[in-house]
Motif scaffolding. Structure first.
Motif, PDB file in Angstrom:
ATOM      1  N   TYR A  66       0.684  -1.169   0.006  1.00 38.04           N
ATOM      2  CA  TYR A  66       0.116   0.067  -0.140  1.00 38.04           C
ATOM      3  C   TYR A  66       0.918   1.063   0.040  1.00 38.04           C
ATOM      4  O   TYR A  66       1.663   1.391   0.968  1.00 38.04           O
ATOM      5  CB  TYR A  66      -0.851  -0.187   1.239  1.00 38.04           C
ATOM      6  CG  TYR A  66      -1.934   1.232   1.336  1.00 38.04           C
ATOM      7  CD1 TYR A  66      -3.000   0.856   0.739  1.00 38.04           C
ATOM      8  CD2 TYR A  66      -1.499   2.375   2.055  1.00 38.04           C
ATOM      9  CE1 TYR A  66      -4.206   2.160   0.822  1.00 38.04           C
ATOM     10  CE2 TYR A  66      -2.150   3.437   1.965  1.00 38.04           C
ATOM     11  CZ  TYR A  66      -3.683   3.401   1.505  1.00 38.04           C
ATOM     12  OH  TYR A  66      -4.346   4.442   1.683  1.00 38.04           O
TER      13      TYR A  66
ATOM     14  N   THR B 172      -3.378   0.630  -3.940  1.00 42.39           N
ATOM     15  CA  THR B 172      -3.439   1.652  -3.055  1.00 42.39           C
ATOM     16  C   THR B 172      -4.976   2.180  -3.282  1.00 42.39           C
ATOM     17  O   THR B 172      -5.659   2.399  -2.131  1.00 42.39           O
ATOM     18  CB  THR B 172      -2.502   2.799  -3.240  1.00 42.39           C
ATOM     19  OG1 THR B 172      -1.188   2.111  -2.965  1.00 42.39           O
ATOM     20  CG2 THR B 172      -2.588   3.724  -2.510  1.00 42.39           C
ATOM     21  N   ASN B 173      -5.404   2.321  -4.418  1.00 44.47           N
ATOM     22  CA  ASN B 173      -6.564   2.951  -4.811  1.00 44.47           C
ATOM     23  C   ASN B 173      -7.908   2.194  -4.379  1.00 44.47           C
ATOM     24  O   ASN B 173      -8.726   2.339  -3.753  1.00 44.47           O
ATOM     25  CB  ASN B 173      -6.722   3.247  -6.377  1.00 44.47           C
ATOM     26  CG  ASN B 173      -5.913   4.418  -6.539  1.00 44.47           C
ATOM     27  OD1 ASN B 173      -5.710   5.411  -5.990  1.00 44.47           O
ATOM     28  ND2 ASN B 173      -5.735   4.638  -7.938  1.00 44.47           N
TER      29      ASN B 173
ATOM     30  N   TRP C 277      -7.957  -0.122  -2.151  1.00 47.45           N
ATOM     31  CA  TRP C 277      -7.981  -0.226  -0.626  1.00 47.45           C
ATOM     32  C   TRP C 277      -8.612   0.842  -0.044  1.00 47.45           C
ATOM     33  O   TRP C 277      -9.340   0.798   0.742  1.00 47.45           O
ATOM     34  CB  TRP C 277      -6.669  -0.425   0.268  1.00 47.45           C
ATOM     35  CG  TRP C 277      -6.460  -1.868   0.407  1.00 47.45           C
ATOM     36  CD1 TRP C 277      -5.231  -2.779  -0.249  1.00 47.45           C
ATOM     37  CD2 TRP C 277      -7.091  -2.648   1.310  1.00 47.45           C
ATOM     38  NE1 TRP C 277      -5.530  -3.997   0.263  1.00 47.45           N
ATOM     39  CE2 TRP C 277      -6.424  -4.305   1.131  1.00 47.45           C
ATOM     40  CE3 TRP C 277      -8.117  -2.883   2.009  1.00 47.45           C
ATOM     41  CZ2 TRP C 277      -6.760  -5.260   1.674  1.00 47.45           C
ATOM     42  CZ3 TRP C 277      -8.725  -4.048   2.847  1.00 47.45           C
ATOM     43  CH2 TRP C 277      -8.075  -5.008   2.610  1.00 47.45           C
ATOM     44  N   SER C 278      -8.084   2.107  -0.860  1.00 44.50           N
ATOM     45  CA  SER C 278      -8.745   3.269  -0.273  1.00 44.50           C
ATOM     46  C   SER C 278     -10.461   3.374  -0.702  1.00 44.50           C
ATOM     47  O   SER C 278     -11.087   3.878   0.626  1.00 44.50           O
ATOM     48  CB  SER C 278      -8.116   4.196  -0.892  1.00 44.50           C
ATOM     49  OG  SER C 278      -6.732   4.626  -0.493  1.00 44.50           O
TER      50      SER C 278
ATOM     51  N   GLN D 183     -12.181   0.753   1.829  1.00 42.90           N
ATOM     52  CA  GLN D 183     -12.119   1.159   3.315  1.00 42.90           C
ATOM     53  C   GLN D 183     -13.143   2.339   3.573  1.00 42.90           C
ATOM     54  O   GLN D 183     -14.032   2.361   4.338  1.00 42.90           O
ATOM     55  CB  GLN D 183     -10.903   1.601   3.892  1.00 42.90           C
ATOM     56  CG  GLN D 183     -10.026   0.406   4.132  1.00 42.90           C
ATOM     57  CD  GLN D 183      -8.590   0.359   4.620  1.00 42.90           C
ATOM     58  OE1 GLN D 183      -8.116  -0.151   5.654  1.00 42.90           O
ATOM     59  NE2 GLN D 183      -8.123   1.770   4.021  1.00 42.90           N
ATOM     60  N   THR D 184     -13.443   3.238   2.635  1.00 39.95           N
ATOM     61  CA  THR D 184     -14.203   4.471   2.543  1.00 39.95           C
ATOM     62  C   THR D 184     -15.560   3.965   2.247  1.00 39.95           C
ATOM     63  O   THR D 184     -16.518   4.345   3.110  1.00 39.95           O
ATOM     64  CB  THR D 184     -13.661   5.382   1.667  1.00 39.95           C
ATOM     65  OG1 THR D 184     -12.649   5.844   1.790  1.00 39.95           O
ATOM     66  CG2 THR D 184     -14.769   6.710   1.708  1.00 39.95           C
TER      67      THR D 184
ATOM     68  N   CYS E 275     -11.767  -1.080   8.116  1.00 43.76           N
ATOM     69  CA  CYS E 275     -10.348  -0.748   8.357  1.00 43.76           C
ATOM     70  C   CYS E 275      -9.397  -2.091   8.472  1.00 43.76           C
ATOM     71  O   CYS E 275      -9.707  -2.977   9.234  1.00 43.76           O
ATOM     72  CB  CYS E 275      -9.944   0.240   9.283  1.00 43.76           C
ATOM     73  SG  CYS E 275      -8.434   0.857   9.463  1.00 43.76           S
TER      74      CYS E 275
ATOM     75  N   PRO F 139      -4.119   3.999   7.333  1.00 39.70           N
ATOM     76  CA  PRO F 139      -4.282   4.933   6.124  1.00 39.70           C
ATOM     77  C   PRO F 139      -5.506   5.853   6.564  1.00 39.70           C
ATOM     78  O   PRO F 139      -6.474   5.709   7.376  1.00 39.70           O
ATOM     79  CB  PRO F 139      -4.825   4.065   5.083  1.00 39.70           C
ATOM     80  CG  PRO F 139      -4.332   2.871   5.371  1.00 39.70           C
ATOM     81  CD  PRO F 139      -4.500   2.736   6.989  1.00 39.70           C
TER      82      PRO F 139
ATOM     83  N   SER G 174      -8.124   6.750   4.870  1.00 34.81           N
ATOM     84  CA  SER G 174      -9.226   6.023   4.432  1.00 34.81           C
ATOM     85  C   SER G 174     -10.073   5.328   5.540  1.00 34.81           C
ATOM     86  O   SER G 174     -11.240   5.027   5.336  1.00 34.81           O
ATOM     87  CB  SER G 174      -9.038   5.388   3.094  1.00 34.81           C
ATOM     88  OG  SER G 174      -8.185   4.279   3.192  1.00 34.81           O
TER      89      SER G 174
END
Length: 219
Positions: A128, A137-138, A140-141, A144-145, A150, A168, A170
């Motif tokens: 990440y 990375t995108n 997971w963001s 989680q959002t 998390c 993070p 997010s």
């Protein structure tokens, strides 16, 4: 004889229409896959063991395969070529058997798949934010959002990644820059793996109906 000829023509026409729709559907899937690959990179690549297993790549492969099958069906129907038509039906049969095999294996090895998936996802967390892993990375963001969760099992999974009590941004209940450095009381507590799994199970009926309709069309 005349009715027999008309019956054959109608059958060929229906078969040709089905093949054309398959090819158009394949073009659509391929187009979406290429668009994702160009605009989002390897979006939704969460696996560290299978970095090529992304939404874009899956759509591109699926779309290409469906286009090829549709093309074979179209040519076979136009030329009334028995070899091409037989190839078309064999490919559909192979797809149907593969779908059936995947479903059976999934239900038989559910526990093992869960353990392996969680272990692999935790390994992926260490990628990440690193260079060349913008897709992971995108993904997971966004997860989680959108799912208000998390980490894989819980937010402490990120502690091993950062080697400190951090997550993070997010993961934050209220997003702000560097909010992942605050106390755990400001982070989502739900585990992403279980949260997404529950969401998939709740929507499994719709997926199952779609899969059944697809299988029936293939048969």
């Amino acid at each position: 004889t005349r009715f027999h000829i008309w019956g054959c023509v109608d059958t060929i026409t229906e078969f040709l229409c089905f093949s054309l729709f398959s090819q158009l559907g394949g073009c659509g899937i391929l187009g979406v896959g290429i668009w994702l690959a160009v605009t989002q990179g390897n979006f939704a690549t969460l696996s560290s063991s299978f970095p090529s297993l992304s939404a874009a790549n899956l759509l591109i492969v699926t779309g290409t395969f469906v286009m090829i099958i549709g093309f074979v069906g179209c040519i076979g129907a136009i030329k009334e070529n028995k070899c091409l038509l037989l190839s078309f039906f064999i490919m559909l049969l192979i797809i149907f058997l593969l779908e059936l095999t995947v479903v059976i294996l999934f239900f038989v090895y559910t526990d093992k798949i869960d353990k392996y998936a969680q272990r692999d996802l935790k390994k992926g967390l260490h990628l990440y934010g690193t260079d060349g892993n913008i897709g992971l990375t995108n993904a997971w963001s966004i997860i989680q959002t959108d799912f208000r969760c998390c980490g894989v099992s819980n937010y402490t999974d990120w502690f091993e990644v950062y080697n400190t009590s951090r997550v993070p941004d997010s993961c934050c209940l209220e997003f702000s820059e560097n909010c992942g450095l605050h106390s755990p009381g400001t982070w989502w507590k739900a585990p992403c793996y279980e949260t997404v799994k529950v969401w998939l199970q709740e929507n499994l009926l719709a997926v199952g109906i779609f899969g059944l309709c697809t299988a029936m069309v293939q048969v």
